[in-house]
Design a protein around this motif. Sequence first.
Motif, PDB file in Angstrom:
ATOM      1  N   GLY A   1      -8.162  -3.563  -2.689  1.00  0.00           N
ATOM      2  CA  GLY A   1      -7.455  -3.513  -1.416  1.00  0.00           C
ATOM      3  C   GLY A   1      -8.195  -4.286  -0.333  1.00  0.00           C
TER       4      GLY A   1
ATOM      5  N   TYR B   1      -4.492   1.989  -5.007  1.00  0.00           N
ATOM      6  CA  TYR B   1      -5.052   1.864  -3.662  1.00  0.00           C
ATOM      7  C   TYR B   1      -4.557   3.037  -2.816  1.00  0.00           C
ATOM      8  CZ  TYR B   1      -5.635  -0.013   1.034  1.00  0.00           C
ATOM      9  OH  TYR B   1      -5.963  -0.180   2.339  1.00  0.00           O
TER      10      TYR B   1
ATOM     11  N   ALA C   1       0.807  -1.220   0.000  1.00  0.00           N
ATOM     12  CA  ALA C   1       0.000   0.000   0.000  1.00  0.00           C
ATOM     13  C   ALA C   1       0.844   1.276   0.000  1.00  0.00           C
ATOM     14  CB  ALA C   1      -0.918   0.008   1.217  1.00  0.00           C
TER      15      ALA C   1
ATOM     16  N   LEU D   1      -0.260  -2.747  -4.846  1.00  0.00           N
ATOM     17  CA  LEU D   1      -1.577  -2.140  -4.608  1.00  0.00           C
ATOM     18  C   LEU D   1      -1.566  -0.644  -4.919  1.00  0.00           C
ATOM     19  CD1 LEU D   1      -2.991  -3.760  -1.377  1.00  0.00           C
ATOM     20  CD2 LEU D   1      -4.077  -3.657  -3.591  1.00  0.00           C
TER      21      LEU D   1
END
Lengths: 137, 60, 558
Positions: free
Chosen positions: C486, C268, C249, C255
């Motif tokens: 996510g 994400y 993340a 992501l």
Amino acid sequence: MIIDEIGRIGETYTPEYLNREEITQMKMVTCIIRPEKLESITNTLDKLHIVGMTVTDVRGFGRQKGQVEHYRGGEYTIRFIPKVRIDVVVPDEDVKKVIEAVSRTARTENVGDGKIFVTNVENAMRIRTGEVGTSAL
Amino acid sequence: MRLLGLIFIVGGWLIAMAGLFVTTSNSARILFAVGGILVSAYGILGVLNKHYLNQVIWKK
Amino acid sequence: MKSLKMKTFLILAILGVSALMGFATLAKAEGTALTDQDLTSISAPASTDEIAAKGDPGADFTGNVRDVTVSDSKKGLTLADLANQAGQNKIAINFVWTLICGFMVMFMQPGFALVETGLIRAKNANHTMMMNFMVYSLGLFAYYVCGFAIQMGGVAPVANLGGLYPLNGEHVVNFLGKPWALFGTKGFFLHGTSYDVGVMVMFLFQMVFMDTTTTIVTGSCAERWKYSAFCVSTIGLGAIIYPLFGNWAWGCGWLSQLGVNFGLGHGYCDFAGSGVVHAVGGLTALACAMIIGPRIGKFNRDGSPNAIPGHDLVLVLLGCFILAFGWFGFNPGSTLGASGNGALRIGSIAVNTMLAGCTASFSALLYMWIRYGKPDASMTVNGLLAGLVAITAPSGFVNPIGASVIGWVAGFLVCLSVEFFDRVPKIDDPVGAISVHGINGIWGVIAVGLFADGRSNYGGSWNGVNGSVKGLFYGDPGQLVAQLIGVATLVGIIFTMSFLWNWLVDLIVGQRTSAKAELAGLDIPEMGALCYPDFQLKAQDYAGSSSQTSKAESLSKS
């Protein structure tokens, strides 16, 4: 000294402990009362010149039912209600007036006023001086 | 039962990821993703948890 | 013909005159350009002797050209010095901001400790406090050894903290024609090239976030978790599981690159970690709570749940306020600076945080009041925390109205979720950690995809995609897809990893304490000392517990 039925004079045999005053009867008066009544009952006992009492925080129930409460969405019952227990040991002749005074002060005419129990006390001693019997009270 | 649950859970993720390759429409991808999440959630709470519910202290 | 010649001459003349004027202006500009020579004529408002003689109570003379760092005292002040000082000031402001916010997030540790300890019974208080205490040390060390490297090894460049250029190692795998950045490879033991001022700041800030995740798990497993199992489980979470999702993340992992690789909005987006911190923690809490099982006395034979009230609501409410205060470091600090690249949004982020917390606690209060007749303190606390969790991801991207709505929903969501987990899957969660952090963490992640309003500007791009983050309601459905991917990763992969790790810990160490220890209270069997030795602990009198205790006692004897 005693004189028996045919006129003989003699000394009676009195066991030591029977001769002494400590064999006067005592009773323990146990009162289970509402916590908010503690102050007024203590004052009442004070007016009766009752010196010395033991107070304990207890929980219990008689006919008074518990309370249903909620916690995080779940139900639970509080079965035991907080009460106060007062133990006083008094000479036999004072028991009646103690019961009358305490019950008069503690009565609110609602369920949950409490109970008074009376039990026998065999003996008592004041630890500091060693006095036994009613002089220990 | 645990293995089956894990298959559901990871499978749900694979379904969500598959949506990225199978289509380019955002609405379709949302459906794939939500579907995948629901499959995973079923795997966790339905299948995997069932295994543990059979062992709990209040059932014995 | 004559007019055409005249027109051409006129046009040429006008062009020529304007060219001459242009050259003249250029020459004039060159003549007035600033040079190092001009800087020598700038003098401070008072000399050092003058200030020493009379002092400076009104700050008239303190802070002037004399304080600009001069690189070569022989050359004196140069333009290069001015430029460098400006750059260094920006980085200094950002370092101070990030560090202070990191310290505030560390202060959330006692907040969590108090909330959890207040909600469990007094006979377990020592054990619960010690768990929350040791997450700090255990998590920190695990993170130092390898967690930080896995999460942030490849995060460079980070403009606000001076670049962090040594963190340039990321392991990328190519699959189905797309690059998948999986984990970082630089920064183990903060050794070698990672011995860098910027990297230190980043390490501290990221470490306290990891700590928040690990302390969430102790809540759902309190009152029956073996201390040794807790230690091993926490180390795994801090060393591997959290850093992996953190890398995907925040560490330039796959992501965050969903926008670049698949055109899904800005990839994400998780501003301060509803997903990375809270959902990971909440889902790990779910895995552990499932494996460990409910407390003795929580559920009856027919499956109906019993209430087990906590021992001190003062601690719970105090802990909640400490958490709300620390959250002011959690969200606004995630700009990693107060200067440059949209960092002046820190005020807006802080206000969003406050708003979501208060609307959530309000909706939770209303729900419990209307549903059960009296306001419930612990659920109101859970409501406030749920709102804070839910706003954590969108805080940098939404406006105050969006923040209020997110909080309002979060309050209802947490109340419904607590009831759901008690009644449907029958998972025992003493403090509501799964509902507050897991469910509302997921709601926060989804909320970014809905409410991000496109008015924020963090250096013109986010996650490598130009423009500002926009949600579905403001015109970008691709963002919602990225957020849902996510969520799917959290629920599908992170839960699985946590589950497998804790399953392994259960096989090797054994997660749950014995029934005898649990009934006596974990303080003496696990910790060797009562938390409240001066007080007489009350016997339990809640409905259902007596049948459980006798059953448990007979089981423990066998």
